[in-house]
Design a protein around this motif. Structure first.
Motif, PDB file in Angstrom:
ATOM      1  N   THR A 139       0.854  -1.188   0.000  1.00 20.10           N
ATOM      2  CA  THR A 139       0.000   0.000   0.000  1.00 20.10           C
ATOM      3  C   THR A 139       0.887   1.234   0.000  1.00 20.10           C
ATOM      4  OG1 THR A 139      -1.593  -1.208   1.320  1.00 20.10           O
ATOM      5  CG2 THR A 139      -1.856   1.180   1.258  1.00 20.10           C
ATOM      6  N   VAL A 140       0.661   2.109  -0.977  1.00 19.14           N
ATOM      7  CA  VAL A 140       1.485   3.316  -1.091  1.00 19.14           C
ATOM      8  C   VAL A 140       0.609   4.545  -0.850  1.00 19.14           C
ATOM      9  CG1 VAL A 140       3.013   4.656  -2.595  1.00 19.14           C
ATOM     10  CG2 VAL A 140       2.992   2.160  -2.751  1.00 19.14           C
ATOM     11  N   MET A 141       1.094   5.417   0.015  1.00 16.76           N
ATOM     12  CA  MET A 141       0.374   6.657   0.309  1.00 16.76           C
ATOM     13  C   MET A 141       1.342   7.839   0.178  1.00 16.76           C
ATOM     14  SD  MET A 141      -1.863   5.457   3.612  1.00 16.76           S
ATOM     15  CE  MET A 141      -2.883   6.913   3.705  1.00 16.76           C
ATOM     16  N   PRO A 142       0.773   9.078   0.098  1.00 16.18           N
ATOM     17  CA  PRO A 142       1.679  10.239   0.073  1.00 16.18           C
ATOM     18  C   PRO A 142       2.419  10.353   1.408  1.00 16.18           C
ATOM     19  CG  PRO A 142      -0.585  10.870  -0.466  1.00 16.18           C
ATOM     20  CD  PRO A 142      -0.636   9.463   0.004  1.00 16.18           C
ATOM     21  N   ALA A 143       3.607  10.947   1.393  1.00 12.33           N
ATOM     22  CA  ALA A 143       4.414  11.094   2.607  1.00 12.33           C
ATOM     23  C   ALA A 143       3.697  11.973   3.629  1.00 12.33           C
ATOM     24  CB  ALA A 143       5.758  11.696   2.253  1.00 12.33           C
ATOM     25  N   VAL A 144       3.996  11.722   4.899  1.00 18.32           N
ATOM     26  CA  VAL A 144       3.536  12.604   5.976  1.00 18.32           C
ATOM     27  C   VAL A 144       4.682  13.599   6.199  1.00 18.32           C
ATOM     28  CG1 VAL A 144       2.789  12.708   8.386  1.00 18.32           C
ATOM     29  CG2 VAL A 144       2.394  10.618   7.037  1.00 18.32           C
ATOM     30  N   PRO A 145       4.530  14.856   5.736  1.00 16.87           N
ATOM     31  CA  PRO A 145       5.664  15.771   5.896  1.00 16.87           C
ATOM     32  C   PRO A 145       5.912  16.069   7.372  1.00 16.87           C
ATOM     33  CG  PRO A 145       3.836  16.813   4.698  1.00 16.87           C
ATOM     34  CD  PRO A 145       3.350  15.494   5.170  1.00 16.87           C
ATOM     35  N   GLY A 146       7.171  16.239   7.751  1.00 17.47           N
ATOM     36  CA  GLY A 146       7.505  16.519   9.154  1.00 17.47           C
ATOM     37  C   GLY A 146       8.466  17.682   9.237  1.00 17.47           C
ATOM     38  N   MET A 147       8.432  18.402  10.354  1.00 14.62           N
ATOM     39  CA  MET A 147       9.304  19.563  10.527  1.00 14.62           C
ATOM     40  C   MET A 147      10.597  19.204  11.263  1.00 14.62           C
ATOM     41  SD  MET A 147       7.707  21.613   8.745  1.00 14.62           S
ATOM     42  CE  MET A 147       8.347  23.271   8.918  1.00 14.62           C
TER      43      MET A 147
END
Ligand SMILES: [Zn+2]
Ligand SMILES: [Zn+2]
Length: 378
Positions: free
Chosen positions: A312-320
């Motif tokens: 299962t491929v999803m968009p990245a969870v951006p992190g600071m």
């Protein structure tokens, strides 16, 4: 195969999880990785690195060189995960999942070694030290061991995603991280005679408030920016206006270019406050680490590879947060993806708990990226 591999990886994972070592002191971890690679017949390159290592697997045919990268260091955190294989090194914990990363890489090494016949070139495996304090990637790059590498892939766990979910996005996915220091110089004196002084404390107050307009007023609402003033220091008693006030803080932006824009805007605000207050501010900023910025072609290639394996491929969870994988990407086209580990707590928390179930998934995906990227048309 997958079940046997998973059993093996789970055993190794527990070994590493019990023995976390801080950045730059990963001696036991390095020795154990070397031992496991040696047992498999995989060659460790002589790089001169004190901790961490780079191994290489040569295929059956001449071809390009690609790299897979993981990190191996832990954090100075007292573990409170409730795991039966919790840290046995008091005050230290694999709270960022680097034990998961390195175990998955060992799994990939096993798989690649078995599939040497399919490798059309060379895969270098980077087990990088000192990610948490930001020095590891630089050390690896300085050895020159990656100079022939055409592209590089790195992984990280993602606590908020279900076990085994692969997250991939093109573009920036981690923040450019840095800090600033503003030393506000005024003129001290008796607190009863402010008109004879230049008060750096009220100037600091104006600066603190005005700095907050950078995110709210000067930044594109679609950009991700953090500006926090985290250190304020001035004076030492109630009846003296001090000579100086010191402010320090952090800037984090998704995208390296934005960092410069924010840092320069803060400099303009310093000059503006100086103009009003009569102070003289020494302002310095430093971007300690650029943003992880994924190559669009590699992101597409990796997502398709994952899908072809039924993942299962999803968009990245951006992190600071920062991540020194960005330093490789400054020199080599690279892709940084995450593997979901469904933890009840985020990374860097004493209760972080990576589900080990997707270890073999991560290993298989890494191995597949290694093999297929060598024959990827460029
Ligand atoms: Zn971390
Ligand atoms: Zn990490």
């Amino acid at each position: 195969m997958a079940e046997n591999l998973q059993e093996q990886l789970f055993e190794w994972f527990q070994w590493f999880h019990r023995r976390p070592e801080p950045s730059g002191a990963e001696h036991g971890t390095t020795a154990r990785i070397k031992e496991l690679l040696r047992e498999t017949g995989i060659r460790v390159i002589d790089t001169g690195l004190e901790t961490g290592l780079v191994a290489r697997i040569d295929g059956s045919a001449e071809g390009p060189v690609v790299a897979l990268r993981c990190d191996i260091d832990a954090l100075p955190i007292q573990e409170d995960s409730g795991l039966p294989y919790a840290s046995e090194n008091a005050g230290y914990m694999h709270a960022c999942g680097h034990d998961f990363h390195l175990t998955a890489m060992l799994g990939a090494a096993l798989l690649l070694n078995k599939r040497r016949g399919e490798i059309k070139g060379t895969v270098k495996l980077v087990f990088q030290c000192a990610e948490e304090n930001g020095g590891g990637a630089k050390q690896v790059l300085e050895t020159g061991v990656l100079e022939d590498v055409r592209e590089i892939y790195g992984l990280h766990v993602e606590s908020s995603r279900a076990p085994g979910v692969i997250s991939i996005s093109a573009g920036p996915v981690n923040a450019a991280v840095g800090g600033f220091r503003a030393l506000i110089k005024g003129k001290g004196g008796h607190a009863s005679a402010p008109h004879e002084c230049i008060d750096p404390v009220s100037a600091a107050g104006q600066l603190i408030v005005a700095a907050q307009t950078i995110v709210s007023r000067s930044t594109d609402p679609f950009d991700k920016v953090v500006l926090s003033i985290t250190h304020v220091e001035a004076g030492n008693t109630w009846n003296v206006i001090p000579q100086e006030a010191l402010l320090e803080g952090t800037i984090r932006t998704l995208g390296t270019e934005q960092f410069k824009t924010v840092a320069e805007q803060l400099g303009r605000i310093c000059r503006g406050v100086d103009e009003i207050a009569g102070t003289v501010t020494e302002y310095n900023w430093l971007c300690g680490g650029p943003s992880v910025d994924n190559n669009a072609v590699l992101a597409d290639f990796a997502a398709k590879t994952a899908e072809s394996l039924g993942l299962t491929v999803m968009p990245a969870v951006p992190g600071m947060g920062g991540e020194d994988f960005a330093l490789y990407q400054e020199r080599i086209p690279g892709l940084f993806f995450t593997v979901g580990v469904g933890s009840p707590q985020a990374v860097h928390h004493p209760g972080f708990r990576a589900d080990p179930a997707p270890l073999h998934t991560a290993a298989e995906f890494l191995a597949e990226l290694g093999i297929r990227s060598l024959v990827r048309p460029v």
